[in-house]
Design a protein around this motif. Structure first.
Motif, PDB file in Angstrom:
ATOM      1  N   LEU A  45      94.642  44.751  63.978  1.00 32.42           N
ATOM      2  CA  LEU A  45      95.761  43.915  63.562  1.00 32.42           C
ATOM      3  C   LEU A  45      95.583  43.462  62.121  1.00 32.42           C
ATOM      4  CD1 LEU A  45      98.360  42.441  64.297  1.00 32.42           C
ATOM      5  CD2 LEU A  45      96.966  40.606  65.281  1.00 32.42           C
ATOM      6  N   GLY A  46      94.361  43.064  61.745  1.00 33.87           N
ATOM      7  CA  GLY A  46      94.105  42.671  60.372  1.00 33.87           C
ATOM      8  C   GLY A  46      94.347  43.798  59.393  1.00 33.87           C
ATOM      9  N   LEU A  47      93.848  44.976  59.714  1.00 36.48           N
ATOM     10  CA  LEU A  47      94.025  46.129  58.833  1.00 36.48           C
ATOM     11  C   LEU A  47      95.505  46.497  58.715  1.00 36.48           C
ATOM     12  CD1 LEU A  47      92.668  48.345  57.165  1.00 36.48           C
ATOM     13  CD2 LEU A  47      92.442  49.690  59.249  1.00 36.48           C
ATOM     14  N   TYR A  48      96.208  46.470  59.834  1.00 34.85           N
ATOM     15  CA  TYR A  48      97.629  46.813  59.837  1.00 34.85           C
ATOM     16  C   TYR A  48      98.424  45.842  58.959  1.00 34.85           C
ATOM     17  CZ  TYR A  48     102.406  47.353  61.610  1.00 34.85           C
ATOM     18  OH  TYR A  48     103.761  47.538  61.708  1.00 34.85           O
ATOM     19  N   LEU A  49      98.188  44.555  59.114  1.00 28.84           N
ATOM     20  CA  LEU A  49      98.946  43.565  58.353  1.00 28.84           C
ATOM     21  C   LEU A  49      98.629  43.631  56.866  1.00 28.84           C
ATOM     22  CD1 LEU A  49      98.662  40.551  60.807  1.00 28.84           C
ATOM     23  CD2 LEU A  49     100.714  41.903  60.312  1.00 28.84           C
ATOM     24  N   ALA A  98      97.789  46.280  55.245  1.00 29.19           N
ATOM     25  CA  ALA A  98      98.335  47.520  54.687  1.00 29.19           C
ATOM     26  C   ALA A  98      99.844  47.481  54.535  1.00 29.19           C
ATOM     27  CB  ALA A  98      97.926  48.700  55.564  1.00 29.19           C
ATOM     28  N   HIS A  99     100.521  46.634  55.296  1.00 28.50           N
ATOM     29  CA  HIS A  99     101.972  46.575  55.240  1.00 28.50           C
ATOM     30  C   HIS A  99     102.422  45.450  54.319  1.00 28.50           C
ATOM     31  CE1 HIS A  99     101.615  49.245  58.661  1.00 28.50           C
ATOM     32  NE2 HIS A  99     102.906  49.451  58.629  1.00 28.50           N
ATOM     33  N   GLY A 100     103.171  45.815  53.319  1.00 28.26           N
ATOM     34  CA  GLY A 100     103.629  44.826  52.350  1.00 28.26           C
ATOM     35  C   GLY A 100     102.902  44.921  51.033  1.00 28.26           C
ATOM     36  N   GLY A 101     102.029  45.894  50.882  1.00 26.67           N
ATOM     37  CA  GLY A 101     101.335  46.084  49.618  1.00 26.67           C
ATOM     38  C   GLY A 101     100.041  45.298  49.533  1.00 26.67           C
ATOM     39  N   PRO A 102      99.200  45.616  48.530  1.00 25.35           N
ATOM     40  CA  PRO A 102      97.900  44.954  48.390  1.00 25.35           C
ATOM     41  C   PRO A 102      98.045  43.501  47.941  1.00 25.35           C
ATOM     42  CG  PRO A 102      98.309  46.381  46.520  1.00 25.35           C
ATOM     43  CD  PRO A 102      99.431  46.617  47.489  1.00 25.35           C
ATOM     44  N   ARG A 103      96.947  42.781  48.055  1.00 28.62           N
ATOM     45  CA  ARG A 103      96.798  41.404  47.559  1.00 28.62           C
ATOM     46  C   ARG A 103      97.501  40.366  48.423  1.00 28.62           C
ATOM     47  NH1 ARG A 103      94.118  40.936  43.234  1.00 28.62           N
ATOM     48  NH2 ARG A 103      94.873  38.833  42.774  1.00 28.62           N
ATOM     49  N   VAL A 129      90.648  43.040  56.604  1.00 27.10           N
ATOM     50  CA  VAL A 129      91.763  43.150  55.665  1.00 27.10           C
ATOM     51  C   VAL A 129      91.353  43.737  54.314  1.00 27.10           C
ATOM     52  CG1 VAL A 129      92.846  41.169  56.782  1.00 27.10           C
ATOM     53  CG2 VAL A 129      91.599  40.820  54.646  1.00 27.10           C
ATOM     54  N   ALA A 130      90.080  43.669  53.970  1.00 24.91           N
ATOM     55  CA  ALA A 130      89.642  44.092  52.642  1.00 24.91           C
ATOM     56  C   ALA A 130      89.950  45.559  52.321  1.00 24.91           C
ATOM     57  CB  ALA A 130      88.159  43.805  52.458  1.00 24.91           C
ATOM     58  N   PRO A 131      89.726  46.514  53.247  1.00 24.18           N
ATOM     59  CA  PRO A 131      89.986  47.922  52.893  1.00 24.18           C
ATOM     60  C   PRO A 131      91.412  48.198  52.453  1.00 24.18           C
ATOM     61  CG  PRO A 131      88.673  47.798  54.892  1.00 24.18           C
ATOM     62  CD  PRO A 131      89.123  46.405  54.587  1.00 24.18           C
ATOM     63  N   ALA A 132      92.359  47.379  52.886  1.00 16.41           N
ATOM     64  CA  ALA A 132      93.755  47.583  52.500  1.00 16.41           C
ATOM     65  C   ALA A 132      94.182  46.618  51.390  1.00 16.41           C
ATOM     66  CB  ALA A 132      94.667  47.410  53.708  1.00 16.41           C
ATOM     67  N   GLY A 133      93.216  45.963  50.750  1.00 16.70           N
ATOM     68  CA  GLY A 133      93.526  45.099  49.618  1.00 16.70           C
ATOM     69  C   GLY A 133      93.866  43.671  49.971  1.00 16.70           C
ATOM     70  N   GLY A 134      93.668  43.281  51.225  1.00 18.60           N
ATOM     71  CA  GLY A 134      93.936  41.901  51.604  1.00 18.60           C
ATOM     72  C   GLY A 134      92.874  40.957  51.070  1.00 18.60           C
ATOM     73  N   ARG A 135      93.270  39.708  50.861  1.00 22.14           N
ATOM     74  CA  ARG A 135      92.347  38.684  50.381  1.00 22.14           C
ATOM     75  C   ARG A 135      92.279  37.556  51.403  1.00 22.14           C
ATOM     76  NH1 ARG A 135      93.981  35.951  46.125  1.00 22.14           N
ATOM     77  NH2 ARG A 135      96.184  36.524  46.330  1.00 22.14           N
ATOM     78  N   VAL A 136      91.105  36.966  51.540  1.00 18.82           N
ATOM     79  CA  VAL A 136      90.864  35.953  52.559  1.00 18.82           C
ATOM     80  C   VAL A 136      90.759  34.576  51.916  1.00 18.82           C
ATOM     81  CG1 VAL A 136      89.280  35.176  54.366  1.00 18.82           C
ATOM     82  CG2 VAL A 136      89.700  37.625  54.035  1.00 18.82           C
ATOM     83  N   VAL A 137      91.451  33.607  52.504  1.00 23.57           N
ATOM     84  CA  VAL A 137      91.386  32.219  52.061  1.00 23.57           C
ATOM     85  C   VAL A 137      90.824  31.399  53.215  1.00 23.57           C
ATOM     86  CG1 VAL A 137      92.694  30.212  51.277  1.00 23.57           C
ATOM     87  CG2 VAL A 137      93.353  32.512  50.515  1.00 23.57           C
ATOM     88  N   GLY A 138      89.614  30.893  53.044  1.00 20.89           N
ATOM     89  CA  GLY A 138      88.992  30.084  54.079  1.00 20.89           C
ATOM     90  C   GLY A 138      89.268  28.606  53.861  1.00 20.89           C
ATOM     91  N   VAL A 139      89.637  27.915  54.919  1.00 18.16           N
ATOM     92  CA  VAL A 139      89.913  26.482  54.871  1.00 18.16           C
ATOM     93  C   VAL A 139      88.884  25.767  55.744  1.00 18.16           C
ATOM     94  CG1 VAL A 139      91.574  24.654  55.393  1.00 18.16           C
ATOM     95  CG2 VAL A 139      92.373  26.858  54.496  1.00 18.16           C
ATOM     96  N   PRO A 140      88.093  24.843  55.176  1.00 20.20           N
ATOM     97  CA  PRO A 140      87.058  24.171  55.969  1.00 20.20           C
ATOM     98  C   PRO A 140      87.636  23.399  57.155  1.00 20.20           C
ATOM     99  CG  PRO A 140      86.709  23.798  53.625  1.00 20.20           C
ATOM    100  CD  PRO A 140      88.061  24.439  53.759  1.00 20.20           C
ATOM    101  N   LEU A 141      86.843  23.287  58.206  1.00 19.40           N
ATOM    102  CA  LEU A 141      87.211  22.463  59.352  1.00 19.40           C
ATOM    103  C   LEU A 141      87.294  20.997  58.929  1.00 19.40           C
ATOM    104  CD1 LEU A 141      84.797  24.017  62.010  1.00 19.40           C
ATOM    105  CD2 LEU A 141      87.213  24.555  61.676  1.00 19.40           C
TER     106      LEU A 141
END
Length: 339
Positions: free
Chosen positions: A68-72, A74-79, A96-108
């Motif tokens: 699901l992460g990889l699919y999302l 990859a769809h809609g372009g990188p970044r 998500v990284a292989p398809a150009g996704g970026r991760v934003v972590g929010v602390p608990l």
């Protein structure tokens, strides 16, 4: 010298085992191993649809978080960005990284819960999805039901929200806490469930995603959830498990009792711990994780990995009562004396 027997308390498995009905279903289906999976896909999908009151075409079978992460991504372009609680379970965001996704972590937040206002503030025009686990992993905390559902509804008007409910059925009121009704309302929400936890089927790797129809259709067009990617034994075991509600209730009670015994020890020793409602405990042992984990491993007790930002905290899965007793004794000997 014989090797020290291992007590595996690292991966949040449920060692009480699967339902007897699931074992019977597996045994009865062994003769079908030479055959491809067939009607079993439809049988399990139908049972899930009835249980969740969700259309069958919105159900995608399988342990699909990484896909699901990889699919999302990859769809809609990188970044595209993916927002999640940190520390947290990272199967989806790691993909998500292989398809150009970026991760934003929010602390608990201070209660070690998903920080819903901070999550909402992190969402912007680049956000492809928000991924939340409730109860959270590694803290085991569960958000207030009304506030959580309201927050997910609001977030879903801005982006896709994926809620991982892998541990939700360890709570007796899980039906009032699930966000599945939002999906029925038409909200942009996906819900992930697994049979690897309370149902005790970890080695069979079977779960499912409830998703908006366009997302479910897109995943299925890629072959996700198709018969050739699923084990028929997993499917028949999952179907039988769904029908054995008394067994699930029994596991829930056993886990809660063991969890409370852990929490009693930690209260007695004055240690800070999260209000876990899942099948694991998370606490500050007052020693570096690597040191404590090594000391426990020397006694054959294997615990969860270190969590970023929690250098002295341990996550320990709830095992069988006799395993828990051994682990608690070992942990008690590690805990610094306070007061």
């Amino acid at each position: 010298m014989a090797d020290t027997p291992q007590i595996k308390l690292a991966l949040n498995e449920t060692p009480f085992g699967p339902s007897p009905a699931a074992l019977d279903a597996i045994t009865a289906d062994l003769a079908g191993l030479p055959r491809y999976t067939g009607r079993e896909v439809d049988d399990l999908t139908g049972a899930i649809a009835a249980r969740e009151n969700i259309a069958a075409d919105q159900i995608v079978l399988g342990e699909n978080l990484n896909v699901l992460g990889l699919y999302l991504a990859a769809h809609g372009g990188p970044r595209g960005t993916f927002v999640y609680s940190e520390p947290g379970y990272t199967a989806l965001v790691d993909a998500v990284a292989p398809a150009g996704g970026r991760v934003v972590g929010v602390p608990l937040n201070a209660a070690l819960e998903n920080d819903l206002p901070a999550i909402a503030a992190a969402v912007d025009g680049t956000t492809r999805a928000v991924y939340l686990v409730n109860p959270h992993n590694p803290s085991g905390t569960v958000s207030d039901a009304t506030k959580f559902i309201d927050a997910i509804r609001a977030l879903s008007s801005r982006t896709l929200v994926i809620v991982d409910e892998a541990y939700l059925e360890f709570l007796p009121d899980f039906a009032a806490r699930t966000v599945t009704p939002l999906l029925r309302e038409g909200c942009n929400v996906a819900v992930f469930r697994t049979f690897s936890k309370i149902y005790g089927l970890a080695s069979l790797a079977i779960g499912y995603t409830l998703a908006p129809k366009p997302l479910a259709t897109g995943l299925k067009q890629m072959g996700i959830g198709a018969f050739f990617g699923l084990s028929r034994l997993s499917l028949v075991a999952a179907l039988a498990s769904l029908g054995d509600r008394n067994y699930v209730e029994d596991i829930r009670i056993k886990v809660a009792a063991e969890r409370e015994t852990w929490h009693a020890l930690l209260r007695d020793r004055g240690r800070r711990f999260s209000a876990s409602q899942a099948n694991f405990v998370f606490f500050d042992c007052g020693r570096p994780h690597a040191e404590a984990a090594a000391a426990l491993a020397a006694r054959g007790i294997i615990i969860g990995r270190a969590q970023p930002g929690f250098a002295t905290w341990l996550r320990i899965s709830i095992g069988l009562p006799e395993e828990n007793a051994i682990a608690r004794q070992a942990v008690a000997e590690l805990l610094p004396v306070t007061g």
